[in-house]
Scaffold this motif. Structure first.
Motif, PDB file in Angstrom:
ATOM      1  N   VAL A 547      18.918 -13.256  -9.105  1.00  0.00           N
ATOM      2  CA  VAL A 547      19.936 -14.287  -8.922  1.00  0.00           C
ATOM      3  C   VAL A 547      20.987 -14.109 -10.009  1.00  0.00           C
ATOM      4  O   VAL A 547      20.663 -14.134 -11.199  1.00  0.00           O
ATOM      5  N   LEU A 548      22.230 -13.897  -9.609  1.00  0.00           N
ATOM      6  CA  LEU A 548      23.347 -13.785 -10.540  1.00  0.00           C
ATOM      7  C   LEU A 548      24.115 -15.109 -10.518  1.00  0.00           C
ATOM      8  O   LEU A 548      24.484 -15.599  -9.439  1.00  0.00           O
ATOM      9  N   ILE A 549      24.331 -15.678 -11.686  1.00  0.00           N
ATOM     10  CA  ILE A 549      24.969 -16.990 -11.777  1.00  0.00           C
ATOM     11  C   ILE A 549      26.225 -16.875 -12.622  1.00  0.00           C
ATOM     12  O   ILE A 549      26.178 -16.427 -13.776  1.00  0.00           O
ATOM     13  N   GLY A 550      27.348 -17.272 -12.046  1.00  0.00           N
ATOM     14  CA  GLY A 550      28.625 -17.280 -12.762  1.00  0.00           C
ATOM     15  C   GLY A 550      29.292 -18.630 -12.628  1.00  0.00           C
ATOM     16  O   GLY A 550      29.100 -19.331 -11.628  1.00  0.00           O
ATOM     17  N   ARG A 551      30.068 -19.000 -13.621  1.00  0.00           N
ATOM     18  CA  ARG A 551      30.732 -20.306 -13.628  1.00  0.00           C
ATOM     19  C   ARG A 551      32.205 -20.136 -13.930  1.00  0.00           C
ATOM     20  O   ARG A 551      32.575 -19.393 -14.854  1.00  0.00           O
ATOM     21  N   THR A 552      33.047 -20.784 -13.143  1.00  0.00           N
ATOM     22  CA  THR A 552      34.479 -20.773 -13.414  1.00  0.00           C
ATOM     23  C   THR A 552      34.759 -21.671 -14.605  1.00  0.00           C
ATOM     24  O   THR A 552      34.467 -22.876 -14.556  1.00  0.00           O
ATOM     25  N   PRO A 553      35.280 -21.136 -15.690  1.00  0.00           N
ATOM     26  CA  PRO A 553      35.486 -21.982 -16.880  1.00  0.00           C
ATOM     27  C   PRO A 553      36.549 -23.037 -16.613  1.00  0.00           C
ATOM     28  O   PRO A 553      37.493 -22.817 -15.842  1.00  0.00           O
ATOM     29  N   PRO A 554      36.420 -24.203 -17.240  1.00  0.00           N
ATOM     30  CA  PRO A 554      37.417 -25.251 -17.023  1.00  0.00           C
ATOM     31  C   PRO A 554      38.776 -24.913 -17.617  1.00  0.00           C
ATOM     32  O   PRO A 554      39.792 -25.452 -17.185  1.00  0.00           O
ATOM     33  N   TYR A 555      38.812 -24.022 -18.588  1.00  0.00           N
ATOM     34  CA  TYR A 555      40.077 -23.650 -19.217  1.00  0.00           C
ATOM     35  C   TYR A 555      39.879 -22.358 -19.984  1.00  0.00           C
ATOM     36  O   TYR A 555      38.762 -21.964 -20.325  1.00  0.00           O
ATOM     37  N   GLY A 556      40.968 -21.689 -20.215  1.00  0.00           N
ATOM     38  CA  GLY A 556      40.962 -20.542 -21.112  1.00  0.00           C
ATOM     39  C   GLY A 556      40.431 -19.246 -20.552  1.00  0.00           C
ATOM     40  O   GLY A 556      40.520 -18.214 -21.191  1.00  0.00           O
ATOM     41  N   GLY A 557      39.869 -19.238 -19.354  1.00  0.00           N
ATOM     42  CA  GLY A 557      39.299 -18.023 -18.800  1.00  0.00           C
ATOM     43  C   GLY A 557      40.305 -17.237 -17.988  1.00  0.00           C
ATOM     44  O   GLY A 557      41.334 -17.748 -17.549  1.00  0.00           O
ATOM     45  N   GLY A 558      39.997 -15.959 -17.766  1.00  0.00           N
ATOM     46  CA  GLY A 558      40.834 -15.125 -16.933  1.00  0.00           C
ATOM     47  C   GLY A 558      40.577 -15.376 -15.466  1.00  0.00           C
ATOM     48  O   GLY A 558      39.703 -16.149 -15.066  1.00  0.00           O
ATOM     49  N   ALA A 559      41.351 -14.678 -14.613  1.00  0.00           N
ATOM     50  CA  ALA A 559      41.229 -14.894 -13.181  1.00  0.00           C
ATOM     51  C   ALA A 559      39.866 -14.484 -12.661  1.00  0.00           C
ATOM     52  O   ALA A 559      39.361 -15.044 -11.688  1.00  0.00           O
ATOM     53  N   HIS A 613      36.503 -24.657  -7.361  1.00  0.00           N
ATOM     54  CA  HIS A 613      37.778 -25.360  -7.216  1.00  0.00           C
ATOM     55  C   HIS A 613      38.726 -25.070  -8.366  1.00  0.00           C
ATOM     56  O   HIS A 613      39.934 -25.302  -8.249  1.00  0.00           O
ATOM     57  N   ARG A 614      38.201 -24.556  -9.477  1.00  0.00           N
ATOM     58  CA  ARG A 614      39.054 -24.230 -10.623  1.00  0.00           C
ATOM     59  C   ARG A 614      39.627 -22.819 -10.540  1.00  0.00           C
ATOM     60  O   ARG A 614      40.481 -22.451 -11.345  1.00  0.00           O
ATOM     61  N   ALA A 615      39.152 -22.006  -9.616  1.00  0.00           N
ATOM     62  CA  ALA A 615      39.532 -20.598  -9.566  1.00  0.00           C
ATOM     63  C   ALA A 615      40.986 -20.452  -9.124  1.00  0.00           C
ATOM     64  O   ALA A 615      41.499 -21.272  -8.351  1.00  0.00           O
ATOM     65  N   PRO A 616      41.683 -19.425  -9.596  1.00  0.00           N
ATOM     66  CA  PRO A 616      43.056 -19.189  -9.130  1.00  0.00           C
ATOM     67  C   PRO A 616      43.073 -18.777  -7.668  1.00  0.00           C
ATOM     68  O   PRO A 616      42.061 -18.336  -7.103  1.00  0.00           O
ATOM     69  N   GLY A 617      44.253 -18.913  -7.050  1.00  0.00           N
ATOM     70  CA  GLY A 617      44.361 -18.644  -5.622  1.00  0.00           C
ATOM     71  C   GLY A 617      43.997 -17.229  -5.240  1.00  0.00           C
ATOM     72  O   GLY A 617      43.387 -16.995  -4.180  1.00  0.00           O
ATOM     73  N   ALA A 618      44.344 -16.253  -6.086  1.00  0.00           N
ATOM     74  CA  ALA A 618      44.032 -14.864  -5.749  1.00  0.00           C
ATOM     75  C   ALA A 618      42.531 -14.638  -5.670  1.00  0.00           C
ATOM     76  O   ALA A 618      42.038 -13.903  -4.796  1.00  0.00           O
TER      77      ALA A 618
END
Length: 922
Positions: A547-559, A613-618
Motif C-alpha cells: 500500500v502506497l500512501i501519499g498526501r497532498t500538502p496543505p501548503y508549500g508543496g510542489g504540483a 481537493h488541494r491538488a493543482p488542476g494539472a
C-alpha cells in the motif's frame, strides 16, 4: 416555468425542480432549448445524442425522449413542443431561458463597454456571469457530449469575463481583482488577453516582478506548446513595464460624497502607477457628467447599483517582517536592489503558503493568513512562511539586513467595500499591534510568536505566559521549519463506527481489481471530519499487499507532492520521490505511472492519495485519466477529497471506465454518541451532527474539563473546541463572499428559514436570495424543507448546526443588532399567526445591546410583543399569542433584589474558552 442551461440542466416550476428522466430526455430538451423557437430536425437530434455508431433504434429513442419532454412541460400551453417536419419545434418565451438572459446582459454590458461607461458595463457583465452555476449543461456533457453550441457559450462566457475584468480595472479595482485573475490564468494559461490584464493589475499594485513573471510564463507556454511568440501588444506592455512608461499612469478619480470605490480610494501605501495600452487594458477613466457621476451607457438609464459592503470577523494570523539596514555596508542602489529582492521573496512565499500580502509600512511588511480565505492551520502556515523566507535570505540579504519575524494570532475584523471584492479593503483589531510588540523583543534573524500561535504549534508559552519564541542566530542556515503537530483524524485509536457498508464497497472494488486484473479509481468524498482518512486507513490496514500512501500538502508543496509522497512511503523510494518532484507535471505523472505498472506486475498494489481537493488542476487531470492510461495491471487507486473537488470539477470521473465515487454520509445519532464520553444530551448530539471529527473534538474537550465533572451534557456555555471552530470556518470560507453573506444572514432564523426573510436581511431581490440559497443547498450547507403552501418558495435548514454557530459568530455585534432589527421589520409584514417569530429576535436584541441600553430595548420589546399578542389573538392564533405574552412577561422589570428575568429565560451565548470576548450565536 424557467429553464437553466448555465450549469446542470434544471427546469423549475413555481420554484420547484421538475423531474426530467434519463440522459436522452435531458439531452433532447437541452438541445431543443439551445435552438428554441427553431425547427430542429430529427437527424440533428440523433447526431446530438449519439456519436458514431448510431444505434439502430435511435429514431425510436428520440421519439420516446420527446414524449418524456412533453410530459414534463406545463399543460397551460405556455411552453409547447410541436412535431413539425422534418423534426420538432419548442415554442418558449426566450426570457424563460437563463442563456437568453445571459446574452442580453452581455450585449448591454458590451455596449456600455464600447461607450467607456465602465461602471454599468462591469455591473451588467458581473450580473451575466453570476447566472453560471458551473459548466453549461454539466450533467449532459459528463457523458461525453460535445456540442458546438456549448463551446460557443463557454467562449462567450470567457470573453465576457475578460470584458468585465477590463472594465473593473478601468475603475481602479486592481487590488480586488488580483486573486480572481490569478486563478483564471491558472485555468486558462494560454489566453493572452487575460494574462495581459493580470500583468496590468499586478503592475498597478506595485508588483512589477510578478507582472513580468506572468509574461515569461505565458511566453514559455506559447513557445513550447505552439511554437508562437506573444502578441505584439503584450510584448509592448512588457517593455512599458520594464521602462515604467509614464503613459501607464492611472489618474485618481473623484467620487461624489466620498463614496469608497476601488478607483477612488486605493489602499494606503499601494502603488497607483500602471495602466495598460489601449489594446490590452482599458482607457484611463470612464466618462462623467458635470457632477462627477459615471454616465450610464445605452442600457435604458438604469441607476448605478449600490455596492454591498461586507464585514466579517474571523480568527487570523498576522506575520510581520521588519528589516533593519546596516548603513555602513553597501551603497543606496545595492540596498534598494536587496529590498526589492526581499519583497519578491515575501510575495512568492506568501503565495505558496496562502497568505495575503498587505501594504508596507516603513520597514515592516505584513502578511495576513485567514483572509480572504481561512484555513484550519493558519498559524502553522504563518510560522512556516517565516522560516521559509528566513532560509532563502540567509546567504545574501542578511549580510547587511537584519530581518525579524513576528507572528500573532487572534480575532481580526475585515471590511470589504463590496461583496464581489476578492480581498478586504481594511483589516482591524489588536492582532497587528500584538505582532508589533513581539517584534520589539525579537533578535535579528529570530521568529517570535504569541501564545496562541505557540499553542497551535504545540509549543510551550514564554516565561511571562504571553509569548513563546523560536530563535535562530543571525546567519545560521535553517534547513526546515519547526515541527508542527498534525491534528488527529477522526476516530484514530478507536473502533471504526458506522462504516461497514462503505468498507464493503472498497473491498468489492478491490475484488474486481483482482478478478479483472485492471486498474480502478475510487474517490471517497465527504465534508471535513466525516471520516474519510479513518475509513481508508482501516481498509488499507487489512491488506496483505503493498500500500502506497501519499498526501497532498496543505501548503508549500510542489504540483507532484502527493505522488512523490506515495513513492516515499515504500521502502527505498526516497530517491525516486526526489527525482519525481523535479519533473514537470506531465512528465512526472508518466514516470509515476510506469513505476506503478512495474510494481503491479509483481502482484496487486493499492495506492492511497489523501486530500486531492488541494491538488493543482494539472495533477487532477492526470489522476482522473489514470484508469484510461494505465496498462492492464491489478492496481487500485483510492483518493480522498472534500466537496471542494466537486466544486472545482463538477464532472469528476464522469465517462471514465472503472471509476467509482463513494460519498460518506453523517453517522446516525446513536453511533455518533459512541464517540462521546459518558451520556450525551440531544443538544450536543445535534451539534455533532453525525460528524466523527466533531464528536472526537468534543470528547477531547470533555477530557480537558474532567476536573469540572463534565458529563457530556451541553449547557449552552461549553465552548466549541478551537480546532473544530477553525475547521468549520475554513469550510465556510470555501464559499464566494456573496454566498458567505447569505449563509450568515440565514443564521438569524431559528425556524422557517425562507428566501424572502433572507432577502429582507440582506437587501437583495427575493429571486437572487433564493438562487444563492439553492447554491448553498447544492454545496451541502443547507437542506431543503417541505412547505405546506406549494406556491411558496421552499424553506431550508442548516445541515450542520455547528456551521450555523460558527457562521453567526463571524458577524460583528453591530451588524447582528442591525439584522435582528431588520428581521423584526420583516416579520411585521407577515400574517398575525407568525408573530411568534419575534420572540427570538427581541431576546437577542436585549442580550446584544450594551447594559446601559438593554433596559430601554427590553421596554420596547415588551410593548412590541404585547401588540403582537393582541394581533395574534384577534386572528385566532392563541398559541402564538400565548408565546408572545410569556416572552413579554419575561422581559418585565423586576425589583433590584430579584434576579434579572432574562437570565432565567434565556441561556447565555456560547463562549470560547480561549477567547472570552467572542459571543457566538446562542
Amino acid at each position: 416555468m424557467r429553464f437553466s442551461l448555465l450549469g446542470p440542466l434544471e427546469v423549475l416550476r413555481d420554484g420547484r425542480p421538475v423531474p426530467l428522466g434519463g440522459v436522452n430526455q435531458r439531452a433532447a430538451l437541452g438541445f431543443l432549448l439551445l435552438h428554441a423557437n427553431t425547427v430542429v430536425s430529427t437527424s440533428d437530434l440523433i447526431r446530438a445524442l449519439w456519436d458514431e455508431p448510431v444505434p439502430p433504434t435511435a429514431r425510436k429513442m428520440v421519439q420516446n425522449a420527446v414524449a418524456g419532454v412533453r410530459r414534463a412541460l406545463p399543460a397551460d400551453g405556455s411552453v409547447t413542443l410541436a412535431t413539425v417536419p422534418p423534426g420538432y419545434l419548442l415554442r418558449v418565451d426566450p426570457e424563460l431561458i437563463d442563456a437568453t438572459r445571459f446574452h442580453e446582459l452581455v450585449d448591454r454590458g458590451r455596449a456600455d463597454f464600447r461607450a467607456e461607461a465602465w461602471e454599468p458595463a462591469a455591473r451588467r457583465l458581473r450580473e451575466a456571469l453570476a447566472l453560471w452555476r458551473g459548466p453549461a449543461m454539466a450533467d449532459v456533457t459528463e457523458t461525453g457530449t460535445a456540442w458546438p453550441e456549448l463551446t460557443m457559450l463557454e467562449e462567450t462566457r470567457l470573453a465576457a469575463l475578460e470584458d468585465c475584468l477590463e472594465a473593473e480595472l478601468a475603475l481602479g479595482r486592481h487590488h480586488a481583482l488580483i486573486g480572481e485573475m490569478t486563478s483564471l490564468v491558472d485555468e486558462e494559461p494560454a489566453r493572452e488577453r487575460l494574462c495581459g490584464l493580470l500583468m496590468l493589475a499586478l503592475y498597478r499594485c506595485g508588483r512589477q516582478p510578478e507582472a513580468l513573471a506572468v509574461y515569461h510564463h505565458l511566453r514559455d507556454i506559447l513557445r513550447d506548446g505552439f511554437g508562437l511568440d506573444p502578441a505584439p501588444e503584450l510584448r509592448r506592455l512588457e517593455r512599458d513595464i520594464l521602462n515604467h512608461h509614464p503613459g501607464l499612469a492611472l489618474p485618481r478619480q473623484t467620487v461624489p460624497g466620498g463614496a469608497a470605490d476601488g478607483a477612488a480610494r486605493p489602499e494606503t501605501g499601494a502603488a497607483e502607477s500602471a495602466a495598460g495600452q489601449a489594446s490590452v487594458g482599458p482607457p484611463d477613466r470612464p466618462p462623467h457628467d458635470g457632477s462627477g457621476r459615471t454616465v450610464p451607457g445605452d442600457g435604458g438609464g438604469d441607476p448605478v447599483s449600490a455596492e454591498r459592503p461586507v464585514a466579517e470577523r474571523k480568527r487570523a494570523s498576522v506575520l510581520l517582517v521588519r528589516t533593519r539596514v546596516d548603513v555602513v555596508f553597501g551603497d543606496s542602489e545595492c540596498v534598494d536592489e536587496t529590498l526589492n529582492e526581499l519583497a519578491r521573496v515575501v510575495a512568492e512565499e506568501a503565495r505558496r503558503f496562502g497568505g495575503l500580502v498587505r501594504e508596507t509600512l516603513g520597514s515592516v511588511r505584513s502578511v495576513v493568513f485567514g483572509f480572504p480565505r481561512s484555513h484550519e492551520d493558519d498559524p502553522e502556515r504563518a510560522v512556516h512562511m517565516a522560516f521559509a523566507v528566513r532560509e532563502r535570505l540567509a546567504d545574501s540579504v542578511l549580510e547587511f539586513l537584519g530581518v525579524q519575524f513576528a507572528v500573532a494570532t487572534g480575532e481580526v475584523l475585515a471590511s470589504y467595500r463590496d461583496e464581489n471584492d476578492a480581498a478586504p479593503a481594511q483589516l482591524s483589531g489588536t492582532v497587528p499591534h500584538a505582532a508589533e510588540q513581539l517584534l520589539a523583543h525579537t533578535r535579528p534573524g529570530g521568529v517570535r510568536v504569541c501564545h496562541v500561535t505557540a499553542r497551535a504549534l504545540g509549543l510551550p508559552a514564554g516565561e511571562d505566559g504571553a509569548a513563546g519564541a523560536l530563535r535562530a542566530s543571525a546567519g545560521r542556515q535553517l534547513t526546515a521549519p519547526p515541527p508542527v503537530p498534525v491534528p488527529p483524524a477522526a476516530g484514530h485509536g478507536a473502533p471504526l463506527i458506522g462504516r461497514d457498508r462503505d468498507l464493503e464497497v472498497l473491498r468489492g472494488v478491490l475484488g474486481d481489481v483482482h478478478r479483472r486484473q485492471r486498474p480502478h479509481l475510487v474517490t471517497v468524498l465527504g465534508e471535513p471530519g466525516i471520516g474519510k482518512s479513518r475509513l481508508v486507513a482501516e481498509f488499507a490496514a487489512a491488506l496483505p499487499e503493498p500500500v502506497l500512501i501519499g498526501r497532498t500538502p496543505p501548503y508549500g508543496g510542489g504540483a507532484l507532492a502527493a505522488l512523490a509522497d506515495a513513492l516515499r512511503s515504500r521502502p527505498g523510494g526516497a530517491d525516486a520521490a526526489r527525482q519525481l518532484e523535479r519533473l514537470p507535471v506531465q512528465a512526472g505523472a508518466a514516470v509515476w505511472r510506469r513505476t506503478l505498472t512495474d510494481l503491479a506486475m509483481d502482484g496487486p498494489v493499492t495506492v492511497v492519495l489523501e486530500d486531492l481537493h488541494r491538488a493543482p488542476g494539472a495533477l487532477l487531470d492526470e489522476i482522473e485519466d489514470l484508469t484510461e492510461r494505465l496498462d492492464q495491471v491489478p492496481l487500485l487507486i483510492v483518493v480522498t477529497a472534500r466537496p471542494e473537488l466537486r466544486q472545482r470539477r463538477a464532472r469528476w470521473g464522469c465517462g471514465r471506465r472503472d471509476v467509482v465515487t463513494l460519498t460518506l454520509d453523517p453517522l446516525p445519532a446513536e453511533e455518533a454518541a459512541e464517540l462521546l464520553l459518558g451520556p450525551a444530551e440531544g443538544v450536543l448530539l445535534s451539534l455533532v451532527g453525525g460528524n466523527p471529527r466533531h464528536a472526537e473534538e468534543y470528547a477531547r474537550a470533555s477530557r480537558e474539563h474532567a476536573d469540572e465533572a463534565y458529563d457530556g451534557a451541553f449547557d449552552g456555555v461549553f465552548s466549541i473546541p478551537a480546532r473544530l471552530r477553525a475547521l468549520i470556518a475554513a469550510r465556510i470560507d470555501t464559499l464566494p463572499l456573496p454566498e458567505r453573506a447569505v449563509l450568515r444572514d440565514a443564521t438569524f432564523f431559528q425556524d422557517g428559514l425562507r428566501p424572502e426573510g433572507v432577502a429582507a436581511l440582506s437587501g437583495r431581490p427575493a429571486e437572487e436570495a433564493a438562487e444563492l440559497l439553492r447554491g448553498l443547498e447544492r454545496k451541502d450547507f443547507l437542506v431543503r424543507r417541505r412547505t405546506v403552501d406549494p406556491a411558496r418558495e421552499p424553506g431550508y435548514a442548516f445541515r450542520q448546526p455547528l456551521v450555523r454557530e460558527v457562521a453567526h459568530a463571524q458577524l460583528p455585534r453591530s451588524q447582528r443588532i442591525a439584522k435582528h432589527r431588520s428581521a423584526v421589520a420583516w416579520i411585521g409584514t407577515l400574517p398575525a399567526d407568525e408573530a411568534g417569530l419575534l420572540v427570538h429576535h427581541y431576546r437577542q436584541l436585549v442580550l446584544l445591546n450594551a447594559p446601559q441600553l438593554s433596559s430601554d430595548v427590553a421596554r420596547q420589546a415588551r410593548h412590541a410583543l404585547l401588540e403582537a399578542e393582541r394581533r395574534a389573538a384577534a386572528a385566532g392564533a392563541h398559541d402564538t399569542a400565548a408565546r408572545c405574552r410569556r416572552a413579554a412577561h419575561d422581559l418585565r422589570p423586576v425589583p433590584a433584589r430579584g434576579a434579572p428575568p432574562r437570565a432565567a429565560s434565556h441561556r447565555p451565548p456560547i463562549r470560547h474558552a480561549d477567547d472570552p470576548t467572542v459571543a457566538t450565536y446562542g
